[in-house]
Write a protein that holds these residues in place. Structure first.
Motif, short mmCIF file in Angstrom:
data_model
loop_
_atom_site.label_atom_id
_atom_site.label_comp_id
_atom_site.label_asym_id
_atom_site.label_seq_id
_atom_site.Cartn_x
_atom_site.Cartn_y
_atom_site.Cartn_z
N CYS A 96 0.84 -1.21 0.00
CA CYS A 96 0.00 0.00 0.00
C CYS A 96 0.87 1.25 0.00
O CYS A 96 0.58 2.23 -0.71
N LEU A 97 1.94 1.24 0.77
CA LEU A 97 2.83 2.39 0.83
C LEU A 97 3.49 2.64 -0.52
O LEU A 97 3.61 3.79 -0.97
N LYS A 98 3.89 1.58 -1.21
CA LYS A 98 4.49 1.73 -2.52
C LYS A 98 3.50 2.35 -3.51
O LYS A 98 3.83 3.21 -4.31
N GLN A 99 2.23 1.88 -3.44
CA GLN A 99 1.22 2.42 -4.33
C GLN A 99 0.99 3.90 -4.07
O GLN A 99 0.84 4.71 -5.01
N VAL A 100 0.96 4.28 -2.79
CA VAL A 100 0.76 5.69 -2.45
C VAL A 100 1.91 6.54 -2.98
O VAL A 100 1.72 7.64 -3.53
N ILE A 101 3.14 6.04 -2.84
CA ILE A 101 4.31 6.78 -3.33
C ILE A 101 4.25 6.94 -4.85
O ILE A 101 4.51 8.03 -5.39
N VAL A 102 3.88 5.87 -5.57
CA VAL A 102 3.79 5.94 -7.03
C VAL A 102 2.75 6.97 -7.46
O VAL A 102 2.96 7.78 -8.36
#
Length: 348
Positions: free
Chosen positions: A267-273
């Motif tokens: 989820c954190l990776k998706q938010v960063i992207v």
């Protein structure tokens, strides 16, 4: 005549001694009280027949359960030093017996006691008696716990409640009850080493919220004995709105925790992207806006300003006062003609 009587008496004594020495030696152990309890005062007797007072020794000892050898606690020769002050002994001649008194028997006194008759350090005969005392468990029992042990549970969680106690003599009876009077799930009772254990497995529902589970210990031989322990389910909440409660470490919870960590990192990776893409879009829109503004600026700069006639320039250079003066001194027709000439010139 007197000498013959003396010889006859000596002969009778010798015959009696021979008869006594040839009689078989037997022992019998007896207890003075049936079904003694801890705290009672009673005695163990080792009765002997065929005993020779001059050559035989009688002892009572407690058998070590590991070595199976007795530790002498009482002897016909006198007191024996030991670490049990509540144990005393005495020798009786009628009947012939070695008696050991227990004043305030304790649970540690239970076990095997052996009566032995020795002659010239050799064992003539022996008998073993098992002393069993009725007793209740110590006040620290029963003990309750839950598996897993936590403060908040999900609706539908499977929880095991455990209650255990010393066996006691006879073994105590452990029972479960609910504070709301509801039906208790099926229980299992097992004897493990010197303990009795009872377990219940419950699938928690919202009806179990704030319900206490009580384990009670009772003994058939001690009607006044009643001890219990309590388990309180602090909170049972719906699973769909529940926050994952803390739980005891287990392989299952470890896997769940690792899955949750993986999901959070994804989820954190998706938010960063998404954030990076938003920034790039904003930058592109800003660049496009600058380019459009520059294009309009260049287009406006590319237009050539039209040249004005000397007269028009002269009129433009006049201030308000000079213009009014000229209007007063020169005829209106000349100004109109001059304006027309300016217009014609500009059109050309």
């Amino acid at each position: 005549m007197d000498r013959s009587r003396v010889l006859f008496c000596l002969l009778l004594v010798l015959i009696s001694a021979v008869n006594i020495s040839t009689q078989p030696v037997t022992v019998t152990m007896l207890i003075s009280r049936e079904k003694p309890r801890t705290g009672d005062a009673f005695s163990l007797q080792c009765r002997v027949s065929g005993y020779n007072l001059t050559t035989d020794i009688v002892t009572i000892g407690k058998v070590n359960p590991l070595t199976r050898f007795p530790t002498t606690l009482a002897s016909s020769e006198g007191d024996i030093a030991h670490n049990s002050p509540h144990l005393t002994s005495s020798w009786s001649t009628n009947p012939t017996a070695l008696i050991m008194f227990l004043n305030g028997a304790m649970a540690s006194d239970m076990g095997d006691y052996r009566c032995t008759v020795l002659r010239a350090s050799a064992t003539l005969t022996e008998e073993t008696y098992h002393l069993d005392l009725l007793h209740i468990p110590s006040q620290t029992f029963p003990v309750c716990n839950s598996e897993p042990s936590q403060q908040v549970y999900y609706e539908g969680d499977i929880v095991r409640f455990v209650c255990f106690s010393d066996l006691g003599n006879p073994s105590v009876n452990l029972t479960w009850t609910r504070s709301d009077g509801g039906v208790v799930p099926q229980t299992t009772v097992t004897n493990e080493l010197d303990s009795v254990v009872t377990r219940i497995t419950a699938i928690l529902t919202l009806n179990d919220d704030r319900v206490s589970f009580n384990c009670t210990s009772r003994s058939a031989e001690f009607p006044d004995y009643l001890e219990d322990c309590l388990i309180t389910v602090l909170s049972v909440i719906p699973r769909r709105s529940a926050i994952q409660p803390p739980s005891t470490p287990s392989p299952t919870t470890d896997n769940q925790s690792s899955n949750q960590v993986t999901q959070c990192s994804n989820c954190l990776k998706q938010v960063i992207v998404i954030a990076v893409l938003g920034i790039l879009v904003a930058i592109i829109i800003g660049l496009l806006s600058v380019i459009v503004c520059l294009c309009f600026k260049v287009k406006s700069l590319g237009k050539t300003p039209k040249e004005k006639s000397p007269k028009s320039q002269t009129l433009d250079n006049l201030d308000d006062h000079q213009y009014e003066t000229r209007m007063q001194n020169e005829p209106y027709a000349d100004l109109q003609k001059e304006s027309m000439d300016n217009a014609t010139y500009e059109s050309v």
